[in-house]
Design a protein around this motif. Structure first.
Motif, PDB file in Angstrom:
ATOM      1  N   HIS A 264       0.844  -1.193   0.000  1.00  0.00           N
ATOM      2  CA  HIS A 264       0.000   0.000   0.000  1.00  0.00           C
ATOM      3  C   HIS A 264       0.879   1.243   0.000  1.00  0.00           C
ATOM      4  O   HIS A 264       1.842   1.340   0.759  1.00  0.00           O
ATOM      5  CB  HIS A 264      -0.900  -0.017   1.234  1.00  0.00           C
ATOM      6  N   LEU A 265       0.548   2.220  -0.860  1.00  0.00           N
ATOM      7  CA  LEU A 265       1.340   3.448  -0.968  1.00  0.00           C
ATOM      8  C   LEU A 265       0.582   4.676  -0.482  1.00  0.00           C
ATOM      9  O   LEU A 265       0.981   5.800  -0.748  1.00  0.00           O
ATOM     10  CB  LEU A 265       1.788   3.657  -2.424  1.00  0.00           C
ATOM     11  N   GLY A 266      -0.509   4.451   0.249  1.00  0.00           N
ATOM     12  CA  GLY A 266      -1.251   5.553   0.829  1.00  0.00           C
ATOM     13  C   GLY A 266      -0.714   5.915   2.204  1.00  0.00           C
ATOM     14  O   GLY A 266       0.207   5.279   2.726  1.00  0.00           O
ATOM     15  N   PRO A 267      -1.275   6.949   2.843  1.00  0.00           N
ATOM     16  CA  PRO A 267      -0.753   7.402   4.133  1.00  0.00           C
ATOM     17  C   PRO A 267      -0.893   6.380   5.261  1.00  0.00           C
ATOM     18  O   PRO A 267      -0.008   6.290   6.119  1.00  0.00           O
ATOM     19  CB  PRO A 267      -1.606   8.650   4.425  1.00  0.00           C
ATOM     20  N   ALA A 268      -1.969   5.619   5.279  1.00  0.00           N
ATOM     21  CA  ALA A 268      -2.301   4.828   6.469  1.00  0.00           C
ATOM     22  C   ALA A 268      -1.469   3.567   6.632  1.00  0.00           C
ATOM     23  O   ALA A 268      -1.009   3.253   7.736  1.00  0.00           O
ATOM     24  CB  ALA A 268      -3.785   4.465   6.437  1.00  0.00           C
ATOM     25  N   CYS A 269      -1.242   2.828   5.563  1.00  0.00           N
ATOM     26  CA  CYS A 269      -0.758   1.457   5.707  1.00  0.00           C
ATOM     27  C   CYS A 269       0.501   1.159   4.894  1.00  0.00           C
ATOM     28  O   CYS A 269       0.695   0.026   4.435  1.00  0.00           O
ATOM     29  CB  CYS A 269      -1.856   0.474   5.315  1.00  0.00           C
ATOM     30  N   ASN A 270       1.341   2.141   4.673  1.00  0.00           N
ATOM     31  CA  ASN A 270       2.562   1.896   3.904  1.00  0.00           C
ATOM     32  C   ASN A 270       3.657   1.282   4.774  1.00  0.00           C
ATOM     33  O   ASN A 270       3.668   1.446   6.000  1.00  0.00           O
ATOM     34  CB  ASN A 270       3.056   3.196   3.267  1.00  0.00           C
ATOM     35  N   HIS A 372       5.126   8.142 -12.608  1.00  0.00           N
ATOM     36  CA  HIS A 372       4.110   8.857 -11.833  1.00  0.00           C
ATOM     37  C   HIS A 372       2.759   8.862 -12.547  1.00  0.00           C
ATOM     38  O   HIS A 372       1.721   8.540 -11.935  1.00  0.00           O
ATOM     39  CB  HIS A 372       4.580  10.295 -11.586  1.00  0.00           C
ATOM     40  N   PHE A 373       2.741   9.217 -13.817  1.00  0.00           N
ATOM     41  CA  PHE A 373       1.470   9.386 -14.519  1.00  0.00           C
ATOM     42  C   PHE A 373       0.862   8.070 -14.993  1.00  0.00           C
ATOM     43  O   PHE A 373      -0.292   8.049 -15.430  1.00  0.00           O
ATOM     44  CB  PHE A 373       1.630  10.365 -15.680  1.00  0.00           C
ATOM     45  N   THR A 374       1.618   6.985 -14.913  1.00  0.00           N
ATOM     46  CA  THR A 374       1.031   5.665 -15.154  1.00  0.00           C
ATOM     47  C   THR A 374       0.573   5.018 -13.850  1.00  0.00           C
ATOM     48  O   THR A 374       0.081   3.883 -13.865  1.00  0.00           O
ATOM     49  CB  THR A 374       2.042   4.740 -15.854  1.00  0.00           C
ATOM     50  N   PRO A 378       3.982   6.508  -7.800  1.00  0.00           N
ATOM     51  CA  PRO A 378       3.766   7.956  -7.734  1.00  0.00           C
ATOM     52  C   PRO A 378       4.963   8.684  -7.118  1.00  0.00           C
ATOM     53  O   PRO A 378       5.687   8.143  -6.290  1.00  0.00           O
ATOM     54  CB  PRO A 378       2.520   8.097  -6.847  1.00  0.00           C
ATOM     55  N   ILE A 379       5.140   9.936  -7.526  1.00  0.00           N
ATOM     56  CA  ILE A 379       6.167  10.789  -6.925  1.00  0.00           C
ATOM     57  C   ILE A 379       5.699  11.161  -5.521  1.00  0.00           C
ATOM     58  O   ILE A 379       4.643  11.768  -5.349  1.00  0.00           O
ATOM     59  CB  ILE A 379       6.393  12.051  -7.774  1.00  0.00           C
ATOM     60  N   PHE A 386      10.819   5.776  -5.620  1.00  0.00           N
ATOM     61  CA  PHE A 386      11.836   5.727  -6.672  1.00  0.00           C
ATOM     62  C   PHE A 386      11.590   6.809  -7.719  1.00  0.00           C
ATOM     63  O   PHE A 386      12.535   7.428  -8.218  1.00  0.00           O
ATOM     64  CB  PHE A 386      11.844   4.345  -7.322  1.00  0.00           C
ATOM     65  N   SER A 387      10.327   7.050  -8.052  1.00  0.00           N
ATOM     66  CA  SER A 387      10.028   8.111  -9.020  1.00  0.00           C
ATOM     67  C   SER A 387      10.404   9.476  -8.450  1.00  0.00           C
ATOM     68  O   SER A 387      10.843  10.372  -9.192  1.00  0.00           O
ATOM     69  CB  SER A 387       8.540   8.080  -9.397  1.00  0.00           C
ATOM     70  N   TYR A 388      10.237   9.651  -7.150  1.00  0.00           N
ATOM     71  CA  TYR A 388      10.633  10.910  -6.496  1.00  0.00           C
ATOM     72  C   TYR A 388      12.145  11.087  -6.555  1.00  0.00           C
ATOM     73  O   TYR A 388      12.642  12.193  -6.814  1.00  0.00           O
ATOM     74  CB  TYR A 388      10.149  10.897  -5.049  1.00  0.00           C
ATOM     75  N   VAL A 389      12.892  10.009  -6.332  1.00  0.00           N
ATOM     76  CA  VAL A 389      14.358  10.059  -6.449  1.00  0.00           C
ATOM     77  C   VAL A 389      14.759  10.510  -7.849  1.00  0.00           C
ATOM     78  O   VAL A 389      15.587  11.419  -8.020  1.00  0.00           O
ATOM     79  CB  VAL A 389      14.982   8.683  -6.133  1.00  0.00           C
ATOM     80  N   CYS A 390      14.158   9.883  -8.860  1.00  0.00           N
ATOM     81  CA  CYS A 390      14.505  10.203 -10.248  1.00  0.00           C
ATOM     82  C   CYS A 390      14.119  11.626 -10.607  1.00  0.00           C
ATOM     83  O   CYS A 390      14.899  12.350 -11.252  1.00  0.00           O
ATOM     84  CB  CYS A 390      13.822   9.213 -11.193  1.00  0.00           C
TER      85      CYS A 390
END
Length: 502
Positions: A264-270, A372-374, A378-379, A386-390
């Protein structure tokens, strides 16, 4: 007896010179470069080089000597400090430049990866020659411990500057990780790999666009290991339900967050938050995460505001934005930065350097945008995805290239002296300005009540009341009373050769 500082930076020995060659090498100027591993000014000098045998003159050495100081590094570091002060102190008035509540990237989200990018560039320059590995490792460990100490002191909860004149922290709630701690971890790993692989590098750089990557394959391997650890943990670790308590003056409320999932990449359960809760303990995490500005939490989004009546329980929960797992991912930012430093060392021509830097910068940006857009990855600054790093490393590479073109190639140094001065004394400006220590000291001299102090008076009467706008007044106060002040002070200290070094 050799200067320990030169030994630390890999410059403790000069090549042996024949008696007849002394005149040829006499008077060669030693260039200086800067080590920003701890957001500070470090000076490095290059050795004089003896004449090579005739049969080796055709060889292209892997490490080339630089003939002047790279002012770009100071200016870029100064720019990062300026942006940090701007978003920290004006972000409350202009939420659009403050940290993104979750997915996305705002101006504030570039600060941390830009610092780590600078760390990498500076490590390459400072450790390009390491005659005494054991001594270099000792110095790396010492600097890492200093960064950890200052990080805990400034962001662990001990200091309450500039608004609260008290100090001290309950050890049950101390925050263990923060900005300097993340920089310390990245610096330690990247600098250690650079030091331990000194003897494994080839003596001659092979021709070809990708030879710089193969020459430093161990550094990229370290970055790849960090990437694998982060990705596997993020998508494979099971995150169970968790709970937390919120204390106020009247009562204590306990909240439950239901998870029971992986990836999960949301705030609650990552997994990033779960690792920090397990390693540090939930009471040692940052208690005011930016996700509280999400639309799901407040009607004031993207600004801060009261919680919705039906806001999810996790809106009130703690989260560490500079956590352990996300800091492992941040090692990639330092790895990309050290690559830019290696290019600066090995490629002599400006065009060759810019070709390497710009091509990599745009490649990273394109990859990040696709991810990110796919919705693949997400960034996200809070997760340090990883997208944020790039995305941020690509932006850092492009801006660094632009600065290099303007300052070191075209010689337009004067317009950027302001940033250079701040970059040379970055640790001082970070502690005194970004962390509000100087403002807190000034606030200690108040009249009748703590709120009636010089800092508040200047902000209210010189800026806000004059412009009849709290937002505009706050922005102008930050620009002129903070950033300009620190720029002038840094310039004066530079003229006096005074710098804060760890």
């Amino acid at each position: 007896m050799e200067d320990p500082r030169r030994v630390e930076e890999g410059l403790g020995h000069t090549p042996l010179v024949k008696e007849g060659d002394k005149d040829n090498n006499h008077g060669k100027k030693e260039a200086k470069v800067e080590d920003a591993g701890s957001i500070e000014k470090e000076k490095e000098e290059e050795n004089a080089v003896s004449d090579q045998p005739e049969e080796r003159k055709e060889e292209q050495p892997l490490i080339k000597q630089k003939n002047k100081r790279v002012a770009t590094l100071d200016a870029f570091r100064g720019l990062t400090i300026v942006v940090m002060i701007l978003v920290d102190d004006a972000g409350g008035a202009y939420a659009r430049i403050d940290h993104s509540p979750w997915n996305g990237c705002t101006l504030a989200d570039f600060v941390m990866p830009f610092f780590l990018f600078i760390v990498g560039v500076a490590i390459a320059l400072a450790l390009k020659k390491i005659p005494k590995v054991k001594y270099a490792i000792r110095r790396i460990i010492l600097r890492t411990l200093k960064l950890l100490f200052w990080g805990i002191l400034l962001q662990g909860g001990y200091s309450h500057a500039p608004d609260d004149l008290s100090y001290g922290v309950d050890m049950k709630k101390i925050r263990w990780f923060g900005i300097l701690q993340r920089i310390a971890l990245v610096y330690f790993v990247v600098a250690l790999i650079e030091t331990l692989t000194t003897k494994l590098r080839p003596t001659v750089l092979d021709p070809g666009h990708f030879s710089i990557f193969t020459a430093y394959k161990w550094q990229w391997l370290g970055g790849f290991v960090a990437f694998v650890v982060y990705m596997v943990t993020t998508f494979a670790l099971y995150v169970p339900d968790w709970s937390f308590s919120v204390h106020d003056q009247h009562k204590t409320e306990r909240y439950l967050v239901k998870c029971g999932m992986r990836g999960h990449l949301g705030p609650a359960c990552n997994a990033v938050g779960y690792v920090d809760r397990q390693v540090w303990g939930i009471n040692h995490l940052y208690s005011q995460p930016v996700w509280s500005r999400l639309k799901a939490c407040t009607l004031s989004s993207p600004s801060s505001g009261s919680f919705r009546e039906n806001a999810p329980s996790w809106c009130r929960g703690p989260f560490e934005p500079e956590g352990l797992l996300s800091s492992i991912s941040a090692i990639l930012s330092g790895t990309i930065g050290i690559h830019y430093g290696h290019v600066l060392i090995h490629f002599k021509g400006h065009a060759d350097r810019l070709k390497q830097w710009v091509s990599m910068g745009f490649s990273l940006l394109i990859l990040a945008i696709i991810l990110h857009f796919t919705d693949a990855i997400p960034i996200n600054k809070q997760l340090y995805s990883f997208s944020y790093v790039c995305f941020t490393a690509g932006a850092a590479g492009i801006i660094f290239s632009a600065f290099y073109l303007l300052i070191d190639v075209w010689g337009l140094r004067t317009p950027f002296l302001f940033l250079e001065w701040i970059g040379m004394n970055a640790m001082l400006v970070f502690v005194g300005g970004a962390q509000g220590i100087l403002a807190g000291f000034i606030n200690g001299w108040y009249y009748k009540t703590p709120d009636n102090n010089l800092v508040n008076w200047i902000q209210e009467h010189v800026f806000i009341n004059v412009w009849h706008s709290e937002r505009v007044g706050t922005l102008l106060y930050v620009i002129f009373a903070e950033i300009t002040f620190w720029g002038v002070l840094s310039g004066i200290l530079h003229k006096l050769r005074i710098y804060w070094k760890l």
